[in-house]
Design a protein around this motif. Structure first.
Motif, mmCIF file in Angstrom:
data_model
loop_
_atom_site.group_PDB
_atom_site.id
_atom_site.type_symbol
_atom_site.label_atom_id
_atom_site.label_comp_id
_atom_site.label_asym_id
_atom_site.label_seq_id
_atom_site.Cartn_x
_atom_site.Cartn_y
_atom_site.Cartn_z
ATOM 1 N N GLY A 149 7.136 104.499 28.124
ATOM 2 C CA GLY A 149 6.566 103.542 27.188
ATOM 3 C C GLY A 149 6.671 103.998 25.747
ATOM 4 N N LEU A 150 7.215 105.221 25.532
ATOM 5 C CA LEU A 150 7.415 105.707 24.167
ATOM 6 C C LEU A 150 8.580 104.969 23.524
ATOM 7 N N THR A 151 8.533 104.884 22.211
ATOM 8 C CA THR A 151 9.639 104.256 21.483
ATOM 9 C C THR A 151 10.182 105.228 20.455
ATOM 10 N N GLY A 152 11.476 105.362 20.418
ATOM 11 C CA GLY A 152 12.126 106.163 19.385
ATOM 12 C C GLY A 152 12.072 107.655 19.606
ATOM 13 N N SER A 153 11.490 108.123 20.704
ATOM 14 C CA SER A 153 11.393 109.571 20.901
ATOM 15 C C SER A 153 11.675 109.971 22.337
ATOM 16 N N GLY A 154 12.440 109.136 23.050
ATOM 17 C CA GLY A 154 12.751 109.468 24.428
ATOM 18 C C GLY A 154 11.515 109.325 25.296
ATOM 19 N N ASN A 155 11.453 110.135 26.331
ATOM 20 C CA ASN A 155 10.295 110.042 27.214
ATOM 21 C C ASN A 155 9.530 111.349 27.322
ATOM 22 N N ARG A 156 9.750 112.273 26.389
ATOM 23 C CA ARG A 156 9.027 113.546 26.382
ATOM 24 C C ARG A 156 8.063 113.580 25.206
ATOM 25 N N LEU A 157 6.830 113.962 25.508
ATOM 26 C CA LEU A 157 5.799 114.009 24.483
ATOM 27 C C LEU A 157 5.112 115.375 24.528
ATOM 28 N N PRO A 158 5.283 116.220 23.492
ATOM 29 C CA PRO A 158 4.664 117.551 23.477
ATOM 30 C C PRO A 158 3.141 117.458 23.540
ATOM 31 N N TYR A 159 2.522 118.372 24.275
ATOM 32 C CA TYR A 159 1.072 118.375 24.407
ATOM 33 C C TYR A 159 0.371 118.482 23.058
ATOM 34 N N GLU A 160 0.975 119.248 22.127
ATOM 35 C CA GLU A 160 0.301 119.453 20.841
ATOM 36 C C GLU A 160 0.209 118.182 20.006
ATOM 37 N N LYS A 161 0.955 117.160 20.374
ATOM 38 C CA LYS A 161 0.882 115.894 19.657
ATOM 39 C C LYS A 161 -0.152 114.943 20.251
ATOM 40 N N ILE A 162 -0.809 115.381 21.328
ATOM 41 C CA ILE A 162 -1.793 114.540 21.995
ATOM 42 C C ILE A 162 -3.188 115.112 21.760
ATOM 43 N N LYS A 163 -4.097 114.304 21.252
ATOM 44 C CA LYS A 163 -5.464 114.753 21.007
ATOM 45 C C LYS A 163 -6.211 114.853 22.327
ATOM 46 N N GLY A 164 -6.908 115.972 22.520
ATOM 47 C CA GLY A 164 -7.631 116.189 23.767
ATOM 48 C C GLY A 164 -6.886 117.150 24.667
ATOM 49 N N SER A 165 -7.432 117.367 25.847
ATOM 50 C CA SER A 165 -6.841 118.323 26.787
ATOM 51 C C SER A 165 -6.479 117.639 28.094
ATOM 52 N N PRO A 166 -5.373 118.050 28.714
ATOM 53 C CA PRO A 166 -5.015 117.485 30.017
ATOM 54 C C PRO A 166 -5.726 118.174 31.176
ATOM 55 N N TYR A 167 -6.430 119.296 30.893
ATOM 56 C CA TYR A 167 -6.940 120.141 31.960
ATOM 57 C C TYR A 167 -8.408 119.877 32.299
ATOM 58 N N LEU A 168 -8.768 120.145 33.543
ATOM 59 C CA LEU A 168 -10.163 120.066 33.955
ATOM 60 C C LEU A 168 -10.973 121.115 33.208
ATOM 61 N N PHE A 169 -10.468 122.348 33.168
ATOM 62 C CA PHE A 169 -11.048 123.422 32.364
ATOM 63 C C PHE A 169 -9.960 123.924 31.429
ATOM 64 N N GLU A 170 -10.299 124.089 30.168
ATOM 65 C CA GLU A 170 -9.288 124.496 29.194
ATOM 66 C C GLU A 170 -8.846 125.939 29.426
ATOM 67 N N ASP A 171 -9.772 126.808 29.847
ATOM 68 C CA ASP A 171 -9.446 128.220 30.064
ATOM 69 C C ASP A 171 -8.917 128.441 31.480
ATOM 70 N N TRP A 172 -8.134 129.505 31.634
ATOM 71 C CA TRP A 172 -7.685 129.906 32.959
ATOM 72 C C TRP A 172 -8.879 130.391 33.764
ATOM 73 N N LYS A 173 -8.978 129.944 35.024
ATOM 74 C CA LYS A 173 -10.077 130.359 35.886
ATOM 75 C C LYS A 173 -9.535 130.824 37.230
ATOM 76 N N SER A 174 -10.249 131.766 37.830
ATOM 77 C CA SER A 174 -9.862 132.273 39.143
ATOM 78 C C SER A 174 -10.102 131.201 40.199
ATOM 79 N N ALA A 175 -9.108 130.986 41.044
ATOM 80 C CA ALA A 175 -9.233 129.972 42.099
ATOM 81 C C ALA A 175 -8.395 130.367 43.300
ATOM 82 N N THR A 176 -8.881 130.003 44.472
ATOM 83 C CA THR A 176 -8.127 130.181 45.712
ATOM 84 C C THR A 176 -7.347 128.907 45.983
ATOM 85 N N LEU A 177 -6.067 129.044 46.294
ATOM 86 C CA LEU A 177 -5.194 127.903 46.542
ATOM 87 C C LEU A 177 -4.954 127.747 48.044
#
Length: 255
Positions: free
Chosen positions: A53-81
Motif C-alpha cells: 500500500g506504499l506509494t513511491g517507495s516500493g514495499n519496504r518500510l524501515p522501522y525507524e520511520k514508523i512511530k511506536g514499537s512493533p514488539y510486545l516488550f521493547e527490551d530483550w527478555k529471557s524466554a523458553t521457545l
C-alpha cells in the motif's frame, strides 16, 4: 450600503477561516491502513517491514520511520521457545514482533535470528524481588486463529490458572499526511481482541465487562461484593487480571 458590504466581507472571512480550519484538520487526521506481510518473511534483514500500500517507495518500510514499537516488550527478555509438539528447544533472549507475528531471538553468539515458522509458543521469564513471573504466548490456538484468516496470531496469557484472559494484538501500520501533505507519517496502531480460556475451552469476548464475562464463570454472583468492595471494574484490563487471580485462588481453595 457600506454597512452591508462590511457584513458580507466579515461573513465571507469567517466562513473562509472555518473552511481552512476544517481543511487543515482533515489533512492532519488523514490516515490510511497499510497491510503488513506476516510470518517469517515479514521482516527483512536490513531492518525493514514488508508493507503493501506504499506509494513511491516500493514495499519496504524501515522501522525507524514508523512511530511506536512493533514488539510486545521493547527490551530483550529471557524466554523458553517451544515447537508445535510441545517440545522445548531452549532458552534464548527473545523479542516478540506483533507487527509480523514472529519471534526474534539471539543465538549463542549473540546473532539475531528470526523464526522460520517452527515456533508455536514462548514463555517469557521475568525475575524480580517479588519472585519470578511467567508470560506465555502461543500462536497455535485453533479457536483463535480461525478468527484471523490467512495468518496466525500470538495470544498473550495475562494471568495463569484455571481461568485466564488472553490478549491478541493485531498491530498494523497506518499512514497520515503531514501539514500541507508534503510528508507521510507512519505509526503503529493496535486492534485488541480478548478471549477467556477456561481450562481448555476458548471463548471470545465482545468486550470487557461484567455482563460479558460473568456468564462464562460459575458462581460469579458471589463475587459481586468483592468487586464492589475493592472498587474494581471488569471493563478495565488491569482489574480483570487481578480479579481472575483472586477467582482462581478461591476456586482452588474450595476444591
Amino acid at each position: 450600503m457600506v454597512i452591508m458590504y462590511d457584513k458580507l466581507k466579515s461573513g465571507f472571512m469567517k466562513n473562509s477561516f472555518i473552511f481552512l480550519l476544517i481543511f487543515f484538520l482533515n489533512i492532519l487526521m488523514a490516515k490510511g491502513q497499510l497491510m503488513i506481510e506476516q510470518g517469517p518473511s515479514g521482516s527483512t534483514r536490513d531492518g525493514s517491514l514488508i508493507v503493501y500500500g506504499l506509494t513511491g517507495s516500493g514495499n519496504r518500510l524501515p522501522y525507524e520511520k514508523i512511530k511506536g514499537s512493533p514488539y510486545l516488550f521493547e527490551d530483550w527478555k529471557s524466554a523458553t521457545l517451544y515447537h508445535a509438539n510441545g517440545k522445548s528447544f531452549g532458552v534464548y533472549q527473545v523479542k516478540l514482533n506483533l507487527a509480523t507475528q514472529e519471534v526474534h531471538y539471539k543465538d549463542s553468539k549473540g546473532q539475531e535470528l528470526a523464526d522460520n515458522g517452527s515456533i508455536a509458543k514462548l514463555v517469557f521469564e521475568d525475575a524480580s524481588s517479588e519472585g519470578t513471573t511467567y508470560i506465555a504466548c502461543a500462536n497455535n490456538i485453533e479457536e483463535i486463529n480461525r478468527n484471523y484468516p490467512g495468518s496466525k496470531r500470538y495470544a498473550v496469557e495475562l494471568n495463569p490458572g484455571e481461568v485466564s484472559v488472553l490478549k491478541v494484538y493485531s498491530r498494523s501500520v497506518a499512514q497520515g499526511d503531514s501539514l500541507f501533505g508534503t510528508l507521510k507519517r507512519y505509526f503503529f496502531t493496535d486492534k485488541i481482541d480478548y478471549y477467556l480460556k477456561i481450562n481448555n475451552r476458548i471463548e471470545k469476548l465482545k468486550r470487557l465487562g461484567e455482563d460479558e464475562i460473568f456468564p462464562f464463570l460459575p458462581g460469579m454472583s458471589s463475587f459481586r461484593g468483592w468487586l464492589k468492595t475493592n472498587k474494581m471494574k471488569l471493563s478495565k484490563e488491569e482489574d480483570l487480571v487481578k480479579f481472575l487471580v483472586y477467582f482462581n485462588k478461591q476456586r482452588s481453595s474450595t476444591q
